[in-house]
Design an enzyme around this catalytic site. Structure first.
Site, short mmCIF file in Angstrom:
data_model
loop_
_atom_site.label_atom_id
_atom_site.label_comp_id
_atom_site.label_asym_id
_atom_site.label_seq_id
_atom_site.Cartn_x
_atom_site.Cartn_y
_atom_site.Cartn_z
CE LYS A 46 7.85 -7.11 -3.71
NZ LYS A 46 8.52 -5.84 -3.93
NE ARG A 80 7.81 -2.01 1.67
CZ ARG A 80 6.84 -2.87 1.38
NH1 ARG A 80 7.11 -4.02 0.82
NH2 ARG A 80 5.59 -2.57 1.65
N1 HH2 Z 1 7.09 -3.65 -2.59
C1 HH2 Z 1 5.79 -3.57 -2.23
C2 HH2 Z 1 5.27 -2.41 -1.62
N2 HH2 Z 1 6.08 -1.34 -1.40
N3 HH2 Z 1 8.20 -0.33 -1.53
C3 HH2 Z 1 9.49 -0.37 -1.90
N4 HH2 Z 1 10.29 0.69 -1.69
N5 HH2 Z 1 10.04 -1.49 -2.50
C4 HH2 Z 1 9.29 -2.59 -2.76
O1 HH2 Z 1 9.82 -3.56 -3.34
C5 HH2 Z 1 7.90 -2.57 -2.38
C6 HH2 Z 1 7.39 -1.39 -1.75
C7 HH2 Z 1 4.90 -4.75 -2.47
O2 HH2 Z 1 4.98 -5.68 -1.48
P1 HH2 Z 1 3.94 -5.90 -0.26
O3 HH2 Z 1 4.02 -4.79 0.70
O4 HH2 Z 1 4.18 -7.25 0.26
O5 HH2 Z 1 2.52 -5.96 -0.95
P2 HH2 Z 1 1.40 -4.88 -1.27
O6 HH2 Z 1 1.95 -3.81 -2.14
O7 HH2 Z 1 0.37 -5.73 -1.97
O8 HH2 Z 1 0.92 -4.29 0.00
#
Ligand code: HH2
Length: 279
Positions: free
Chosen positions: A218, A253
């Site tokens: 992040k 995650r």
């Molecule tokens: N962060 C993201 C997406 N889903 N779900 C949970 N439970 N907790 C989190 O912190 C979380 C999540 C965002 O990260 P990422 O998957 O890298 O990016 P994007 O949402 O742009 O796909």
């Protein structure tokens, strides 16, 4: 094992089937590539694969349920057939329609970053299908969440929000054991808010609910470490995993499964040392 009450910490590997995710957008838009990546993460030690068809990066636009389904269903079907039985699949969506179809296709956990606020049918779905649900804290919505977020007491406010959403899920008939809470690192929080939440993970663990941490790659860690490329933040993410294990967090995650598996295993071995001296 019910991932909502695991007897040891778990790694959830991220499979973003989105053209615009902030650290790995567009990498896995081909279904074959996506399935291969899921298998690779399982081989590297993932316990759960989190499949998502909608980016939640700051400023991201909503993706209609039909488009999410086109992205996630074929991949869930393929990976469910190919993954070892010990590896679960979670669906990262705020739509009960998408979650329901994903469960039919082989998912067994719902990851709802809106904590059941986007779709009034989400808790009833999880209750009826008897699957665990992740309830995440977010201030605002992805389109505006990073516009100067303010809190008087970020840890207290996030904890109160999560307890209220857990109470709403329980009122809707969900068992406490199927509820996982998540502080939502980076969702409507500045660098200091994120660091304060990471320093106070034990206060979320003290609620008695299983806690999930999503700090992987992040943006705020890039600014702490002076790193510009998100994919260079595996080491920073491992620091949060080790801290989280020691604080009692049970699900991580992450994008970089192999490195975080190592961080988790070492921190878990340290956490499990007895108090019997040095023998
Ligand atoms: N962060 C993201 C997406 N889903 N779900 C949970 N439970 N907790 C989190 O912190 C979380 C999540 C965002 O990260 P990422 O998957 O890298 O990016 P994007 O949402 O742009 O796909």
């Amino acid at each position: 094992m019910n991932p909502a009450v695991p007897d040891r910490p778990l790694i959830m590997g991220i499979l973003n089937l989105t053209p615009d995710s902030f650290s790995d957008g567009g990498r896995f838009s081909d279904h074959g590539e996506a399935a291969a990546h899921a298998l690779r993460m399982a081989a590297e030690g993932a316990d759960i694969i989190d499949v998502g068809g909608e980016s939640t990066r700051p400023g991201a636009a909503r993706v209609p349920a039909g488009e999410q389904l086109k992205r996630v269903l074929p991949v869930i079907e393929t990976i469910r057939a190919a993954l070892p039985a010990r590896v679960g699949i979670s669906i990262d969506t705020t739509s009960a329609e998408v979650a329901g179809r994903a469960l039919q296709a082989g998912a067994s956990l719902i990851n709802d970053v809106s904590a059941g606020r986007d779709d009034p049918g989400m808790f009833a779905l999880a209750r009826d299908r008897k699957v665990p649900i992740v309830l995440m804290h977010m201030r605002g919505v992805p389109a505006n969440m990073q516009d100067a977020p303010r809190y008087a007491d970020v840890v207290g406010e996030v904890r109160e929000f999560l307890l209220a959403r857990a109470a709403a899920a329980i009122d809707a008939g969900m068992p406490k054991d199927d509820i996982i809470i998540d502080p939502g690192i980076g969702f409507g929080k500045n660098k200091e808010h994120n660091l304060r939440l990471l320093a106070a993970l034990d206060s979320l663990v003290a609620t008695g609910f299983t806690v999930l941490l999503g700090a992987s790659r992040k943006r705020f860690m890039g600014s702490v470490c002076s790193v510009e490329k998100f994919s260079d933040l595996a080491g920073a993410t491992c620091a949060t995993t080790a801290l989280g294990v020691l604080a009692g967090v049970r699900i991580f995650r992450v994008h970089d499964v192999r490195a975080n598996r190592q961080a988790l295993d070492v921190a878990w071995a340290i956490r499990n040392l007895g108090n019997s001296g040095s023998e």
